[in-house]
Design an enzyme around this catalytic site. Structure first.
Site, mmCIF file in Angstrom:
data_model
loop_
_atom_site.group_PDB
_atom_site.id
_atom_site.type_symbol
_atom_site.label_atom_id
_atom_site.label_comp_id
_atom_site.label_asym_id
_atom_site.label_seq_id
_atom_site.Cartn_x
_atom_site.Cartn_y
_atom_site.Cartn_z
ATOM 1 N N TYR A 145 -32.426 10.547 -22.122
ATOM 2 C CA TYR A 145 -32.283 9.950 -20.796
ATOM 3 C C TYR A 145 -30.810 9.551 -20.641
ATOM 4 O O TYR A 145 -30.381 8.506 -21.113
ATOM 5 C CB TYR A 145 -33.208 8.744 -20.635
ATOM 6 C CG TYR A 145 -33.110 8.049 -19.296
ATOM 7 C CD1 TYR A 145 -32.923 8.778 -18.127
ATOM 8 C CD2 TYR A 145 -33.215 6.663 -19.199
ATOM 9 C CE1 TYR A 145 -32.842 8.141 -16.892
ATOM 10 C CE2 TYR A 145 -33.141 6.025 -17.966
ATOM 11 C CZ TYR A 145 -32.956 6.761 -16.820
ATOM 12 O OH TYR A 145 -32.873 6.140 -15.603
ATOM 13 N N ASP A 163 -34.132 13.829 -18.704
ATOM 14 C CA ASP A 163 -33.416 13.537 -17.465
ATOM 15 C C ASP A 163 -31.942 13.402 -17.842
ATOM 16 O O ASP A 163 -31.512 12.361 -18.324
ATOM 17 C CB ASP A 163 -33.959 12.244 -16.851
ATOM 18 C CG ASP A 163 -33.227 11.859 -15.585
ATOM 19 O OD1 ASP A 163 -32.330 12.605 -15.141
ATOM 20 O OD2 ASP A 163 -33.544 10.784 -15.025
ATOM 21 N N ASN A 217 -29.553 13.697 -15.660
ATOM 22 C CA ASN A 217 -28.907 13.069 -14.506
ATOM 23 C C ASN A 217 -27.691 13.836 -13.982
ATOM 24 O O ASN A 217 -26.778 13.254 -13.407
ATOM 25 C CB ASN A 217 -28.521 11.613 -14.830
ATOM 26 C CG ASN A 217 -29.568 10.641 -14.295
ATOM 27 O OD1 ASN A 217 -29.993 10.742 -13.154
ATOM 28 N ND2 ASN A 217 -29.988 9.710 -15.130
ATOM 29 N N ASN A 255 -39.417 12.246 -16.136
ATOM 30 C CA ASN A 255 -38.980 10.870 -15.918
ATOM 31 C C ASN A 255 -40.102 10.188 -15.143
ATOM 32 O O ASN A 255 -40.282 10.426 -13.943
ATOM 33 C CB ASN A 255 -37.659 10.835 -15.140
ATOM 34 C CG ASN A 255 -37.192 9.409 -14.891
ATOM 35 O OD1 ASN A 255 -37.975 8.517 -14.559
ATOM 36 N ND2 ASN A 255 -35.895 9.182 -15.024
ATOM 37 N N GLU A 259 -37.480 6.921 -18.970
ATOM 38 C CA GLU A 259 -37.543 5.711 -18.144
ATOM 39 C C GLU A 259 -38.941 5.082 -18.220
ATOM 40 O O GLU A 259 -39.574 4.769 -17.226
ATOM 41 C CB GLU A 259 -37.158 6.020 -16.693
ATOM 42 C CG GLU A 259 -36.573 4.815 -15.972
ATOM 43 C CD GLU A 259 -35.979 5.127 -14.599
ATOM 44 O OE1 GLU A 259 -35.652 4.153 -13.901
ATOM 45 O OE2 GLU A 259 -35.838 6.317 -14.242
ATOM 46 N N ASP A 306 -40.056 9.625 -8.708
ATOM 47 C CA ASP A 306 -39.215 10.464 -7.859
ATOM 48 C C ASP A 306 -38.825 11.768 -8.550
ATOM 49 O O ASP A 306 -38.162 12.619 -7.948
ATOM 50 C CB ASP A 306 -37.965 9.709 -7.370
ATOM 51 C CG ASP A 306 -37.270 8.910 -8.457
ATOM 52 O OD1 ASP A 306 -37.733 8.935 -9.612
ATOM 53 O OD2 ASP A 306 -36.265 8.247 -8.148
ATOM 54 N N HIS A 307 -39.259 11.935 -9.806
ATOM 55 C CA HIS A 307 -39.036 13.173 -10.550
ATOM 56 C C HIS A 307 -40.349 13.944 -10.687
ATOM 57 O O HIS A 307 -41.431 13.346 -10.769
ATOM 58 C CB HIS A 307 -38.537 12.880 -11.962
ATOM 59 C CG HIS A 307 -37.180 12.264 -12.024
ATOM 60 N ND1 HIS A 307 -36.055 12.959 -12.428
ATOM 61 C CD2 HIS A 307 -36.760 11.001 -11.745
ATOM 62 C CE1 HIS A 307 -35.005 12.162 -12.396
ATOM 63 N NE2 HIS A 307 -35.404 10.966 -11.990
#
Length: 272
Positions: free
Chosen positions: A110, A154, A156, A9, A36, A257-258
């Protein structure tokens, strides 16, 4: 010969194109699945990525939000895009590549994050997430998964206790709630998917792929979650010989942040 597949991501591919270049320099995966990407197809930095050797691009873009793209040194024999929940979101793309073990279909997903409140009755974003997972379950079974297939992205959701920094404290936090974990298990079980990360790293060990921007010293506190996944159908799972969570990338300047996750497959890809 091996085939390496990475999922990441990137949180805006145009803003972090230099990080993609750095990752290619450090690990050089044959196939890089991004999530993303946050740009339309005609704004995707195709020229820069082709200079890195990714001559084959499959892009499903969306302005400012979402977006997935699969970059490859390996030619595609097929590209498929599927829409979920009738929302028009760019959250899936699949490519097929030819190998000595036969064609391999690679899904890049995603999954919606789900907002902050884990209650579908009051939070439409959380309802969307559960509906999305339901559609994945209904589709990814039978003929669709009775083949060589890899699913990355991702998702999530951090399903296991050691996929989060505190199982007890995150039980009511979106991404680790029981209802999400149960729904993800339904997706996995419907297609007999093998969790390749946990197939190589026991569930007794902590593994994270995401650390919040809100933590100023994320590495020291290490309050992470494993939101990013690599799955394989039983037909190809035994060929996944190594997994690496490339935590180094989270420490780069202005990072996502990934962190990327890399799988090595003991197959030989064919340059058609």
């Amino acid at each position: 010969m091996t085939l390496t597949i990475a999922t990441w991501n990137i949180n805006s591919v145009r803003s972090r194109i230099k990080l993609v270049e750095q990752f290619e320099s450090d690990r050089a995966p044959d196939i890089l699945c991004l999530q993303e990407t946050k740009c339309m197809n005609d704004q995707f930095p195709s020229a820069a990525l082709k200079k890195l050797g990714y001559e084959h691009l499959a892009i499903n873009g969306q302005k400012s939000y979402h977006g997935v793209a699969t970059l490859s040194r390996v030619p595609f024999t097929d590209v498929e895009i599927r829409e979920f929940c009738n929302k028009g979101d760019a959250r899936h793309i699949a490519v097929t590549v030819d190998t000595d073990k036969g064609p391999i279909k690679i899904h890049n997903f995603y999954v919606p994050a789900g907002g902050d409140v884990p209650d579908p009755e009051v939070n439409d974003k959380f309802r969307h997430k559960l509906d999305f997972l339901n559609e994945m379950t209904e589709w990814l079974q039978g003929e669709e998964t009775n083949c060589n297939a890899i699913l990355v992205g991702d998702l999530n959701i951090a399903p296991h206790e050691n996929d989060v920094w505190s199982h007890k404290q995150l039980l009511k936090v979106v991404s680790h709630t029981p209802i999400e974990v149960e729904q993800l298990a339904k997706v996995q079980n419907a297609g007999n998917w093998v969790d390749s990360v946990r197939n190589h790293i026991p569930t007794s060990e902590r593994v994270y792929s995401w650390w919040s921007y809100r933590s100023p010293n994320w590495a020291k506190s290490d309050k992470g979650r494993r939101l990013d996944h690599i799955w394989a159908t039983p037909h190809i799972a035994d060929q996944v010989s190594a997994i690496e969570v490339y935590k180094t990338a989270r420490a780069w300047e202005k990072p996502s942040d990934h962190a990327p996750i890399i799988a090595k497959l003991d197959v030989e890809w064919r340059n058609l």
